[in-house]
Design a protein around this motif. Structure first.
Motif, PDB file in Angstrom:
ATOM      1  N   ASN A 116       0.826  -1.207   0.000  1.00 37.37           N
ATOM      2  CA  ASN A 116       0.000   0.000   0.000  1.00 37.37           C
ATOM      3  C   ASN A 116       0.862   1.260   0.000  1.00 37.37           C
ATOM      4  OD1 ASN A 116      -2.535  -1.247  -0.066  1.00 37.37           O
ATOM      5  ND2 ASN A 116      -2.554  -1.555   2.144  1.00 37.37           N
ATOM      6  N   ALA A 117       1.994   1.220   0.690  1.00 30.66           N
ATOM      7  CA  ALA A 117       2.899   2.366   0.703  1.00 30.66           C
ATOM      8  C   ALA A 117       3.484   2.591  -0.685  1.00 30.66           C
ATOM      9  CB  ALA A 117       4.016   2.149   1.717  1.00 30.66           C
ATOM     10  N   LEU A 118       3.824   1.511  -1.377  1.00 36.16           N
ATOM     11  CA  LEU A 118       4.361   1.627  -2.739  1.00 36.16           C
ATOM     12  C   LEU A 118       3.317   2.214  -3.683  1.00 36.16           C
ATOM     13  CD1 LEU A 118       6.248  -1.798  -3.038  1.00 36.16           C
ATOM     14  CD2 LEU A 118       7.289   0.474  -2.908  1.00 36.16           C
ATOM     15  N   LEU A 119       2.080   1.762  -3.552  1.00 35.00           N
ATOM     16  CA  LEU A 119       1.011   2.290  -4.407  1.00 35.00           C
ATOM     17  C   LEU A 119       0.819   3.786  -4.179  1.00 35.00           C
ATOM     18  CD1 LEU A 119      -1.578  -0.615  -4.085  1.00 35.00           C
ATOM     19  CD2 LEU A 119      -0.416   0.108  -6.189  1.00 35.00           C
ATOM     20  N   ASP A 120       0.917   4.195  -2.935  1.00 32.67           N
ATOM     21  CA  ASP A 120       0.783   5.614  -2.599  1.00 32.67           C
ATOM     22  C   ASP A 120       1.885   6.430  -3.261  1.00 32.67           C
ATOM     23  OD1 ASP A 120      -0.267   7.877  -1.452  1.00 32.67           O
ATOM     24  OD2 ASP A 120       0.600   7.531   0.527  1.00 32.67           O
ATOM     25  N   GLU A 121       3.097   5.870  -3.312  1.00 33.72           N
ATOM     26  CA  GLU A 121       4.240   6.591  -3.881  1.00 33.72           C
ATOM     27  C   GLU A 121       4.080   6.880  -5.369  1.00 33.72           C
ATOM     28  OE1 GLU A 121       8.062   4.915  -3.064  1.00 33.72           O
ATOM     29  OE2 GLU A 121       7.617   4.582  -0.947  1.00 33.72           O
ATOM     30  N   VAL A 122       3.311   6.036  -6.078  1.00 30.62           N
ATOM     31  CA  VAL A 122       3.156   6.240  -7.526  1.00 30.62           C
ATOM     32  C   VAL A 122       1.748   6.721  -7.876  1.00 30.62           C
ATOM     33  CG1 VAL A 122       4.941   4.590  -8.151  1.00 30.62           C
ATOM     34  CG2 VAL A 122       2.591   3.797  -7.892  1.00 30.62           C
ATOM     35  N   THR A 169       2.762  11.630 -16.047  1.00 30.71           N
ATOM     36  CA  THR A 169       2.950  10.383 -15.297  1.00 30.71           C
ATOM     37  C   THR A 169       4.322   9.798 -15.577  1.00 30.71           C
ATOM     38  OG1 THR A 169       0.570   9.942 -15.443  1.00 30.71           O
ATOM     39  CG2 THR A 169       1.996   8.099 -14.860  1.00 30.71           C
ATOM     40  N   ARG A 170       4.781   9.939 -16.807  1.00 35.26           N
ATOM     41  CA  ARG A 170       6.095   9.411 -17.192  1.00 35.26           C
ATOM     42  C   ARG A 170       7.196  10.066 -16.368  1.00 35.26           C
ATOM     43  NH1 ARG A 170       7.719   7.676 -22.995  1.00 35.26           N
ATOM     44  NH2 ARG A 170       9.949   7.268 -22.801  1.00 35.26           N
ATOM     45  N   GLN A 171       7.143  11.377 -16.245  1.00 36.06           N
ATOM     46  CA  GLN A 171       8.169  12.102 -15.495  1.00 36.06           C
ATOM     47  C   GLN A 171       8.153  11.703 -14.021  1.00 36.06           C
ATOM     48  OE1 GLN A 171       7.150  16.155 -16.371  1.00 36.06           O
ATOM     49  NE2 GLN A 171       8.300  16.198 -18.289  1.00 36.06           N
ATOM     50  N   GLN A 172       6.968  11.626 -13.430  1.00 33.61           N
ATOM     51  CA  GLN A 172       6.850  11.267 -12.014  1.00 33.61           C
ATOM     52  C   GLN A 172       7.312   9.837 -11.759  1.00 33.61           C
ATOM     53  OE1 GLN A 172       2.695  12.007 -11.348  1.00 33.61           O
ATOM     54  NE2 GLN A 172       2.970  14.203 -10.946  1.00 33.61           N
ATOM     55  N   ARG A 174       9.206   7.902 -13.694  1.00 33.78           N
ATOM     56  CA  ARG A 174      10.634   7.756 -14.009  1.00 33.78           C
ATOM     57  C   ARG A 174      11.487   8.228 -12.837  1.00 33.78           C
ATOM     58  NH1 ARG A 174      11.558  10.505 -19.336  1.00 33.78           N
ATOM     59  NH2 ARG A 174      11.231  12.391 -18.150  1.00 33.78           N
ATOM     60  N   ARG A 175      11.123   9.351 -12.265  1.00 37.42           N
ATOM     61  CA  ARG A 175      11.881   9.881 -11.123  1.00 37.42           C
ATOM     62  C   ARG A 175      11.819   8.905  -9.952  1.00 37.42           C
ATOM     63  NH1 ARG A 175       9.009  14.095 -10.278  1.00 37.42           N
ATOM     64  NH2 ARG A 175       9.965  15.252 -11.995  1.00 37.42           N
ATOM     65  N   TRP A 176      10.627   8.352  -9.704  1.00 29.22           N
ATOM     66  CA  TRP A 176      10.477   7.412  -8.590  1.00 29.22           C
ATOM     67  C   TRP A 176      11.284   6.144  -8.829  1.00 29.22           C
ATOM     68  CZ3 TRP A 176       8.360   2.473  -8.513  1.00 29.22           C
ATOM     69  CH2 TRP A 176       8.242   1.905  -7.240  1.00 29.22           C
ATOM     70  N   VAL A 177      11.219   5.599 -10.039  1.00 25.68           N
ATOM     71  CA  VAL A 177      11.942   4.362 -10.352  1.00 25.68           C
ATOM     72  C   VAL A 177      13.446   4.559 -10.201  1.00 25.68           C
ATOM     73  CG1 VAL A 177      12.541   2.747 -12.203  1.00 25.68           C
ATOM     74  CG2 VAL A 177      10.163   3.418 -11.852  1.00 25.68           C
ATOM     75  N   PHE A 178      13.971   5.633 -10.767  1.00 28.99           N
ATOM     76  CA  PHE A 178      15.415   5.862 -10.698  1.00 28.99           C
ATOM     77  C   PHE A 178      15.866   6.110  -9.263  1.00 28.99           C
ATOM     78  CE2 PHE A 178      15.494   7.566 -15.344  1.00 28.99           C
ATOM     79  CZ  PHE A 178      15.331   6.265 -15.802  1.00 28.99           C
ATOM     80  N   ASP A 179      15.074   6.875  -8.518  1.00 37.09           N
ATOM     81  CA  ASP A 179      15.423   7.111  -7.108  1.00 37.09           C
ATOM     82  C   ASP A 179      15.417   5.810  -6.319  1.00 37.09           C
ATOM     83  OD1 ASP A 179      15.726   9.800  -7.554  1.00 37.09           O
ATOM     84  OD2 ASP A 179      13.809  10.392  -6.676  1.00 37.09           O
ATOM     85  N   THR A 180      14.434   4.937  -6.609  1.00 40.00           N
ATOM     86  CA  THR A 180      14.340   3.658  -5.906  1.00 40.00           C
ATOM     87  C   THR A 180      15.530   2.769  -6.234  1.00 40.00           C
ATOM     88  OG1 THR A 180      11.917   3.766  -5.914  1.00 40.00           O
ATOM     89  CG2 THR A 180      12.924   1.612  -5.542  1.00 40.00           C
ATOM     90  N   ILE A 181      15.925   2.740  -7.490  1.00 39.54           N
ATOM     91  CA  ILE A 181      17.074   1.925  -7.897  1.00 39.54           C
ATOM     92  C   ILE A 181      18.343   2.415  -7.207  1.00 39.54           C
ATOM     93  CG2 ILE A 181      18.618   1.480  -9.867  1.00 39.54           C
ATOM     94  CD1 ILE A 181      16.031   1.314 -11.585  1.00 39.54           C
ATOM     95  N   ARG A 182      18.504   3.717  -7.134  1.00 41.23           N
ATOM     96  CA  ARG A 182      19.693   4.263  -6.461  1.00 41.23           C
ATOM     97  C   ARG A 182      19.643   3.963  -4.969  1.00 41.23           C
ATOM     98  NH1 ARG A 182      18.195   8.952  -9.867  1.00 41.23           N
ATOM     99  NH2 ARG A 182      19.426   8.795 -11.782  1.00 41.23           N
ATOM    100  N   HIS A 183      18.459   4.093  -4.377  1.00 35.69           N
ATOM    101  CA  HIS A 183      18.317   3.845  -2.946  1.00 35.69           C
ATOM    102  C   HIS A 183      18.574   2.375  -2.612  1.00 35.69           C
ATOM    103  CE1 HIS A 183      16.842   4.237   1.149  1.00 35.69           C
ATOM    104  NE2 HIS A 183      16.028   3.205   0.936  1.00 35.69           N
ATOM    105  N   GLN A 184      18.074   1.468  -3.457  1.00 37.65           N
ATOM    106  CA  GLN A 184      18.277   0.044  -3.231  1.00 37.65           C
ATOM    107  C   GLN A 184      19.706  -0.387  -3.561  1.00 37.65           C
ATOM    108  OE1 GLN A 184      15.253  -2.246  -5.269  1.00 37.65           O
ATOM    109  NE2 GLN A 184      13.643  -1.591  -3.880  1.00 37.65           N
ATOM    110  N   GLY A 185      20.417   0.453  -4.312  1.00 41.17           N
ATOM    111  CA  GLY A 185      21.798   0.148  -4.651  1.00 41.17           C
ATOM    112  C   GLY A 185      21.954  -1.012  -5.609  1.00 41.17           C
TER     113      GLY A 185
END
Length: 219
Positions: A116-122, A169-172, A174-185
């Motif tokens: 549910n937290a992930l759904l909220d983020e997007v 939606t693409r910009q939002q 994309r930003r979330w996906v890239f930030d998540t990938i960097r955060h997860q390392g």
């Protein structure tokens, strides 16, 4: 710091005797390497070869390594790579929450609250119990992205992941996906035609081309 690098060691995809695409690179943890080039050159096939799902009509040479260990001898499910193709490929017999939780570890606690937290983020708060067939194309794409990232993969492979989203939606997303990938390392390889995708990825860009000369030199 452990070296969780994804390495493509002269990985080359062929159809018969014809070489289609060849890439030799290292992708460091938390970075996104972008592969750009014309349609039909084999970019998606390259991702399929990395993931271990290359169609039987094609072959490859070279190797894939993660953290120094070779993956190419392993079946797809043991490589533990998250791959997202252009089409969402969601499970239609499952609702949104079930699709996302499917990729999570069986032993992971608080699956529902995390989902549910992930759904909220997007921007999909409250959509958890909806049937995936009831979602728009853009909403399905976001759910597919969440399912891929929720599985905590060793590396992420993205094949035109934002192509079916509208511009905002693409910009939002994309930003979330890239930030998540960097955060997860985790290392990530993305195939795209969109220069904005490559720019926002802030990583190495590999451009492949369709020329007979280059084909001869690839493999």
């Amino acid at each position: 710091m452990k070296n969780k690098t994804l390495t493509l060691d002269a990985l080359c995809v062929r159809k018969g005797k014809q070489s289609l695409i060849s890439v030799d690179t290292e992708v460091a943890p938390g970075t996104i390497t972008t592969i750009m080039g014309p349609s039909g050159i084999g970019k998606s096939l390259l991702l399929a070869a990395i993931a271990g799902v290359l169609p039987e009509a094609f072959t490859y040479s070279g190797a894939v390594y993660y953290d120094g260990a070779e993956l190419t001898s392993l079946p797809a499910h043991k490589r533990q790579l998250g791959i997202l193709f252009q089409d969402p490929l969601l499970f239609e017999h499952m609702n949104v929450v079930q699709n996302i939780m499917f990729g999570m570890s069986k032993n992971e606690s608080s699956k529902l609250s995390r989902t549910n937290a992930l759904l909220d983020e997007v921007g999909l708060k409250g959509y958890g119990q909806k049937a995936v067939q009831a979602l728009s194309g853009g909403q399905q794409a976001r759910v597919a992205l969440l399912r891929t990232l929720a599985s905590s993969p060793r590396a992420v492979l993205l094949d035109e992941p934002f192509s079916k989203l509208d511009m905002q939606t693409r910009q939002q997303t994309r930003r979330w996906v890239f930030d998540t990938i960097r955060h997860q390392g985790v290392p990530c390889i993305m195939v795209t035609h969109d220069k904005a995708d490559a720019h926002d990825a802030q990583g190495r860009v590999i451009t492949v081309a369709h020329s007979e000369k280059e084909k001869d030199q690839q493999c």
